[in-house]
Design a protein around this motif. Sequence first.
Motif, PDB file in Angstrom:
ATOM      1  N   ASP A  87       4.531  -9.764 -16.015  1.00 28.12           N
ATOM      2  CA  ASP A  87       3.377  -9.238 -16.750  1.00 28.12           C
ATOM      3  C   ASP A  87       2.774  -8.053 -16.004  1.00 28.12           C
ATOM      4  OD1 ASP A  87       1.275 -10.059 -14.903  1.00 28.12           O
ATOM      5  OD2 ASP A  87       1.535 -12.094 -15.640  1.00 28.12           O
ATOM      6  N   ALA A  88       1.898  -7.319 -16.689  1.00 26.51           N
ATOM      7  CA  ALA A  88       1.433  -6.011 -16.213  1.00 26.51           C
ATOM      8  C   ALA A  88       0.778  -6.071 -14.834  1.00 26.51           C
ATOM      9  CB  ALA A  88       0.466  -5.413 -17.226  1.00 26.51           C
ATOM     10  N   LYS A  89      -0.104  -7.033 -14.603  1.00 26.13           N
ATOM     11  CA  LYS A  89      -0.825  -7.104 -13.330  1.00 26.13           C
ATOM     12  C   LYS A  89       0.134  -7.386 -12.177  1.00 26.13           C
ATOM     13  CE  LYS A  89      -4.557  -7.432 -10.738  1.00 26.13           C
ATOM     14  NZ  LYS A  89      -3.955  -7.753  -9.430  1.00 26.13           N
ATOM     15  N   ILE A  90       1.068  -8.305 -12.379  1.00 26.58           N
ATOM     16  CA  ILE A  90       2.024  -8.626 -11.328  1.00 26.58           C
ATOM     17  C   ILE A  90       2.931  -7.435 -11.055  1.00 26.58           C
ATOM     18  CG2 ILE A  90       3.979 -10.125 -10.710  1.00 26.58           C
ATOM     19  CD1 ILE A  90       2.628 -12.361 -12.278  1.00 26.58           C
ATOM     20  N   ARG A  91       3.302  -6.711 -12.104  1.00 22.46           N
ATOM     21  CA  ARG A  91       4.161  -5.532 -11.922  1.00 22.46           C
ATOM     22  C   ARG A  91       3.493  -4.513 -11.003  1.00 22.46           C
ATOM     23  NH1 ARG A  91       5.203  -5.461 -17.519  1.00 22.46           N
ATOM     24  NH2 ARG A  91       3.988  -3.556 -17.763  1.00 22.46           N
ATOM     25  N   VAL A  92       2.207  -4.262 -11.238  1.00 25.26           N
ATOM     26  CA  VAL A  92       1.488  -3.288 -10.414  1.00 25.26           C
ATOM     27  C   VAL A  92       1.446  -3.743  -8.961  1.00 25.26           C
ATOM     28  CG1 VAL A  92      -0.763  -2.218  -9.989  1.00 25.26           C
ATOM     29  CG2 VAL A  92       0.102  -2.409 -12.322  1.00 25.26           C
ATOM     30  N   ASP A  93       1.143  -5.020  -8.731  1.00 33.84           N
ATOM     31  CA  ASP A  93       1.077  -5.542  -7.364  1.00 33.84           C
ATOM     32  C   ASP A  93       2.442  -5.489  -6.680  1.00 33.84           C
ATOM     33  OD1 ASP A  93      -1.598  -6.072  -7.751  1.00 33.84           O
ATOM     34  OD2 ASP A  93      -1.324  -8.201  -8.176  1.00 33.84           O
ATOM     35  N   LEU A  94       3.483  -5.874  -7.420  1.00 35.11           N
ATOM     36  CA  LEU A  94       4.809  -5.982  -6.817  1.00 35.11           C
ATOM     37  C   LEU A  94       5.431  -4.617  -6.549  1.00 35.11           C
ATOM     38  CD1 LEU A  94       6.641  -8.116  -5.737  1.00 35.11           C
ATOM     39  CD2 LEU A  94       7.703  -8.348  -7.982  1.00 35.11           C
ATOM     40  N   ARG A  95       5.151  -3.635  -7.393  1.00 35.44           N
ATOM     41  CA  ARG A  95       5.718  -2.316  -7.097  1.00 35.44           C
ATOM     42  C   ARG A  95       5.111  -1.751  -5.822  1.00 35.44           C
ATOM     43  NH1 ARG A  95       3.157   0.462 -12.459  1.00 35.44           N
ATOM     44  NH2 ARG A  95       1.290   1.394 -11.574  1.00 35.44           N
ATOM     45  N   GLY A  96       3.845  -2.085  -5.556  1.00 34.84           N
ATOM     46  CA  GLY A  96       3.250  -1.683  -4.284  1.00 34.84           C
ATOM     47  C   GLY A  96       3.925  -2.371  -3.111  1.00 34.84           C
ATOM     48  N   GLU A  97       4.291  -3.652  -3.289  1.00 40.72           N
ATOM     49  CA  GLU A  97       4.986  -4.389  -2.245  1.00 40.72           C
ATOM     50  C   GLU A  97       6.382  -3.820  -1.989  1.00 40.72           C
ATOM     51  OE1 GLU A  97       4.164  -7.346  -0.181  1.00 40.72           O
ATOM     52  OE2 GLU A  97       2.417  -6.096  -0.591  1.00 40.72           O
ATOM     53  N   ILE A  98       7.085  -3.499  -3.061  1.00 40.55           N
ATOM     54  CA  ILE A  98       8.432  -2.925  -2.916  1.00 40.55           C
ATOM     55  C   ILE A  98       8.365  -1.614  -2.144  1.00 40.55           C
ATOM     56  CG2 ILE A  98      10.328  -1.835  -4.192  1.00 40.55           C
ATOM     57  CD1 ILE A  98       9.906  -3.965  -6.363  1.00 40.55           C
ATOM     58  N   ARG A  99       7.398  -0.779  -2.488  1.00 43.73           N
ATOM     59  CA  ARG A  99       7.257   0.515  -1.796  1.00 43.73           C
ATOM     60  C   ARG A  99       6.882   0.310  -0.330  1.00 43.73           C
ATOM     61  NH1 ARG A  99       8.869   5.271  -0.698  1.00 43.73           N
ATOM     62  NH2 ARG A  99       7.815   7.091  -1.564  1.00 43.73           N
ATOM     63  N   ARG A 100       6.012  -0.661  -0.065  1.00 40.57           N
ATOM     64  CA  ARG A 100       5.628  -0.944   1.327  1.00 40.57           C
ATOM     65  C   ARG A 100       6.847  -1.362   2.146  1.00 40.57           C
ATOM     66  NH1 ARG A 100       5.149  -5.448   4.126  1.00 40.57           N
ATOM     67  NH2 ARG A 100       5.385  -6.779   2.284  1.00 40.57           N
ATOM     68  N   ILE A 101       7.633  -2.276   1.597  1.00 41.81           N
ATOM     69  CA  ILE A 101       8.814  -2.772   2.306  1.00 41.81           C
ATOM     70  C   ILE A 101       9.829  -1.656   2.504  1.00 41.81           C
ATOM     71  CG2 ILE A 101      10.810  -4.317   2.050  1.00 41.81           C
ATOM     72  CD1 ILE A 101       8.836  -6.284   0.630  1.00 41.81           C
ATOM     73  N   GLN A 102      10.031  -0.848   1.459  1.00 36.45           N
ATOM     74  CA  GLN A 102      10.997   0.248   1.548  1.00 36.45           C
ATOM     75  C   GLN A 102      10.601   1.240   2.639  1.00 36.45           C
ATOM     76  OE1 GLN A 102      10.355   3.665   0.306  1.00 36.45           O
ATOM     77  NE2 GLN A 102      12.419   4.320   0.892  1.00 36.45           N
ATOM     78  N   ARG A 103       9.326   1.548   2.718  1.00 33.24           N
ATOM     79  CA  ARG A 103       8.857   2.486   3.740  1.00 33.24           C
ATOM     80  C   ARG A 103       8.969   1.874   5.132  1.00 33.24           C
ATOM     81  NH1 ARG A 103       3.798   4.467   0.140  1.00 33.24           N
ATOM     82  NH2 ARG A 103       4.587   6.497  -0.507  1.00 33.24           N
ATOM     83  N   GLN A 104       8.636   0.591   5.230  1.00 31.90           N
ATOM     84  CA  GLN A 104       8.682  -0.089   6.521  1.00 31.90           C
ATOM     85  C   GLN A 104      10.104  -0.112   7.080  1.00 31.90           C
ATOM     86  OE1 GLN A 104       6.524  -3.804   6.616  1.00 31.90           O
ATOM     87  NE2 GLN A 104       7.689  -4.574   8.364  1.00 31.90           N
ATOM     88  N   LEU A 105      11.083  -0.341   6.201  1.00 37.29           N
ATOM     89  CA  LEU A 105      12.477  -0.414   6.632  1.00 37.29           C
ATOM     90  C   LEU A 105      13.159   0.946   6.629  1.00 37.29           C
ATOM     91  CD1 LEU A 105      13.621  -3.626   4.707  1.00 37.29           C
ATOM     92  CD2 LEU A 105      12.838  -3.437   7.078  1.00 37.29           C
ATOM     93  N   ASN A 106      12.522   1.953   6.018  1.00 33.91           N
ATOM     94  CA  ASN A 106      13.092   3.300   5.914  1.00 33.91           C
ATOM     95  C   ASN A 106      14.491   3.254   5.296  1.00 33.91           C
ATOM     96  OD1 ASN A 106      12.917   6.138   6.242  1.00 33.91           O
ATOM     97  ND2 ASN A 106      14.161   6.031   8.106  1.00 33.91           N
ATOM     98  N   ILE A 107      14.624   2.503   4.219  1.00 28.07           N
ATOM     99  CA  ILE A 107      15.921   2.335   3.582  1.00 28.07           C
ATOM    100  C   ILE A 107      16.026   3.215   2.340  1.00 28.07           C
ATOM    101  CG2 ILE A 107      15.124   0.310   2.245  1.00 28.07           C
ATOM    102  CD1 ILE A 107      17.974  -0.790   2.483  1.00 28.07           C
TER     103      ILE A 107
END
Length: 351
Positions: free
Chosen positions: A165-185
């Motif tokens: 759902d919309a609210k979870i999508r917004v929260d999770l895309r922020g998490e995905i970006r955080r993890i991606q930046r942290q791992l520099n992948i």
Amino acid sequence: MSYLTLNHIRKQFGTSVAVQDFNLSAEKGEFISFLGPSGCGKTTTLRMIAGFEPPTSGEILLQGKNITHTPANKRNVGMVFQAYALFPNMTVADNIGFGLKIAGTPKSDIQQRVNEMLELIHLPDFGNRYPQQLSGGQQQRVALARALAFRPQVLLLDEPLSALDAKIRVDLRGEIRRIQRQLNITTIYVTHDQEEALSMSDRIVVMNKAIVEQIGTPFEIYNYPATDFTARFVGQLNQLKCVVRNAQTGECEISGQAIRTQTTIAKPNGSEIRLAIRPEEIYFGKKEGLNVLSGVIDEVNFLGAIVRIRLLIGNQHITGDLFNERTFIPPSIGTPAEFSFSPEACWIAEK
């Protein structure tokens, strides 16, 4: 040298071309989204990078190594699917460590890596739970952790948030970006959601009918669309029929009302063209020094943060997006009104 390179990739199924002359150079740690409507070729391209589909022609290079015909299980690439694809009979910890176990990683190393992944996705106490005991967002985090557990060189995500759902999508895309930046992948993300692509990406590849329309940063894609399709697909857009009054000075006429553009027009006087204007660059009311169009209000939509107002000008419509303020009184349908916008806000639609 780029980290991931696709050179003249083409994919054909029978007589149908799914991807045509796709070229991309992605740098280490870059987040790139493939954006476009269903059937445009974005998932097919992702599957070719993963090794699930062989290209009809072209080549794929990873750190300079040609992996075009390397089997999927021999590529160091992590994949997250739209469906979570978790094993229901395994715990969260076992799901995350599954790929490492298959690879013959020592048990102690698997446990350490699983713990690291659980911390990374902010689910440190969920290792002993089963997928059916998690929410959709939590299951997608576990799927992401499983894809990252074996330290892939590239992470591929195929519309991973579309089932949420919309609210979870917004929260999770922020998490995905955080993890991606942290791992520099280096990450390739497939989506048809323009907001996801604009908010998450370093660069966006806009696709339509098997071809690449434009590659650029979110700012470039939105503010300087290179094709008519990109302009229409990304964001809201007004397109108005105009008649050229003075091509040299960029003057046009919309339903008998004169306006100015910022550049000369490559069409003779009297020609019909289409003028493109983003709704958020329109002001409600008359502003001195700007283009002004007069008409009648024929639609008002309250959308929370913005109020979307549509003005009827002759037999055409133009829509303006205004920031919502509690003191703002929306106009009534059928009342006369004016929209203003600067010459710099409009451009000529090419086709």
